[in-house]
Write an enzyme that holds these catalytic residues in place. Structure first.
Site, PDB file in Angstrom:
ATOM      1  N   THR A  16      41.199  39.942  36.445  1.00 42.46           N
ATOM      2  CA  THR A  16      42.563  40.193  35.924  1.00 42.46           C
ATOM      3  C   THR A  16      43.672  39.234  36.724  1.00 42.46           C
ATOM      4  O   THR A  16      42.837  38.320  37.668  1.00 42.46           O
ATOM      5  CB  THR A  16      43.238  41.695  36.256  1.00 42.46           C
ATOM      6  N   LYS A  48      49.197  46.560  33.642  1.00 43.12           N
ATOM      7  CA  LYS A  48      48.731  46.490  35.334  1.00 43.12           C
ATOM      8  C   LYS A  48      49.734  46.293  36.131  1.00 43.12           C
ATOM      9  O   LYS A  48      49.539  46.253  37.324  1.00 43.12           O
ATOM     10  CB  LYS A  48      47.692  45.308  35.372  1.00 43.12           C
ATOM     11  N   GLY A  60      51.279  45.853  41.015  1.00 41.99           N
ATOM     12  CA  GLY A  60      50.233  45.135  40.014  1.00 41.99           C
ATOM     13  C   GLY A  60      48.963  45.433  40.911  1.00 41.99           C
ATOM     14  O   GLY A  60      48.775  45.339  42.081  1.00 41.99           O
ATOM     15  N   SER A 139      41.051  37.456  39.569  1.00 41.54           N
ATOM     16  CA  SER A 139      40.120  36.315  38.914  1.00 41.54           C
ATOM     17  C   SER A 139      40.859  35.088  38.614  1.00 41.54           C
ATOM     18  O   SER A 139      40.690  34.123  38.954  1.00 41.54           O
ATOM     19  CB  SER A 139      38.975  36.744  37.831  1.00 41.54           C
ATOM     20  N   CYS A 173      41.357  30.728  33.334  1.00 34.55           N
ATOM     21  CA  CYS A 173      40.457  31.807  33.495  1.00 34.55           C
ATOM     22  C   CYS A 173      40.150  32.684  32.537  1.00 34.55           C
ATOM     23  O   CYS A 173      40.884  33.215  31.681  1.00 34.55           O
ATOM     24  CB  CYS A 173      41.265  32.791  34.757  1.00 34.55           C
TER      25      CYS A 173
END
Length: 187
Positions: A16, A48, A60, A139, A173
């Protein structure tokens, strides 16, 4: 969030992008909405990022969803115990996270912010206050962080910086998408 096999072969959630940007008396926390299981996108619009406590803290998470919700619940209890003291509440949570046998197994990272402080929390007991008004985890966190650092001196408000940075992270990503949720505190 995504999953990958662990040493035991079980699936574990990770991934995420969460980004915090503090500028001009305002702080925003942004998070993407993608949830993946292996190479499959399960959901595009997960939330999130959320308000905590009395609404004066934003958090978060990156990592396992159930673990993150457990940590949010624990942090909210610490915020009740230490109202208006985000750093103290986070240090107490980090102590529990590191020493409690159940909590030690939780796989998540968090960014939390109030009107004056931004912190990154990890299961290693870290309570880190990032420099330069920006922090990124997950990530795609390093991509978003680099973009935000490049944009922080521009004539942009923190939300615009966060949105542009998250868009850049989503281009790089595979575990980050452009369905971004942003929460803000301040003027």
């Amino acid at each position: 969030m995504s999953s990958s096999p662990t040493a035991s072969g079980a699936e574990s959630w990770h991934g995420t992008t969460i980004l915090a940007v503090r500028k001009g008396g305002r702080v925003v926390v942004a998070g993407d909405g993608q949830v993946t299981l292996g190479a499959t996108v399960i959901k595009h619009s997960a939330r999130k990022v959320r308000r905590l406590g009395r609404g004066d803290v934003i958090g978060g998470f990156a990592g396992a969803t159930a673990d993150a919700f457990t940590l949010f619940e624990r942090l909210e209890k610490k915020l009740e115990q230490f109202p208006g003291q985000l750093t103290r509440a986070c240090v107490e949570l980090a102590k529990d996270w590191r020493t409690d046998r159940y909590l030690r197994r939780l796989e998540a990272m968090m960014i939390v912010a109030d009107a004056t402080t931004t912190l990154v929390l990890t299961g290693n007991g870290d309570v880190l206050e990032p420099e330069g008004g920006v922090a990124g985890i997950g990530s795609g966190g390093t991509y978003a962080l680099a973009a935000a650092r490049a944009l922080i001196d521009q004539d942009l408000d923190p939300e615009a910086i966060a949105r542009k940075s998250m868009a850049i992270a989503a281009e790089i990503c595979v575990y980050t998408n452009t369905n971004v949720v942003v929460e803000a505190i301040g003027a």
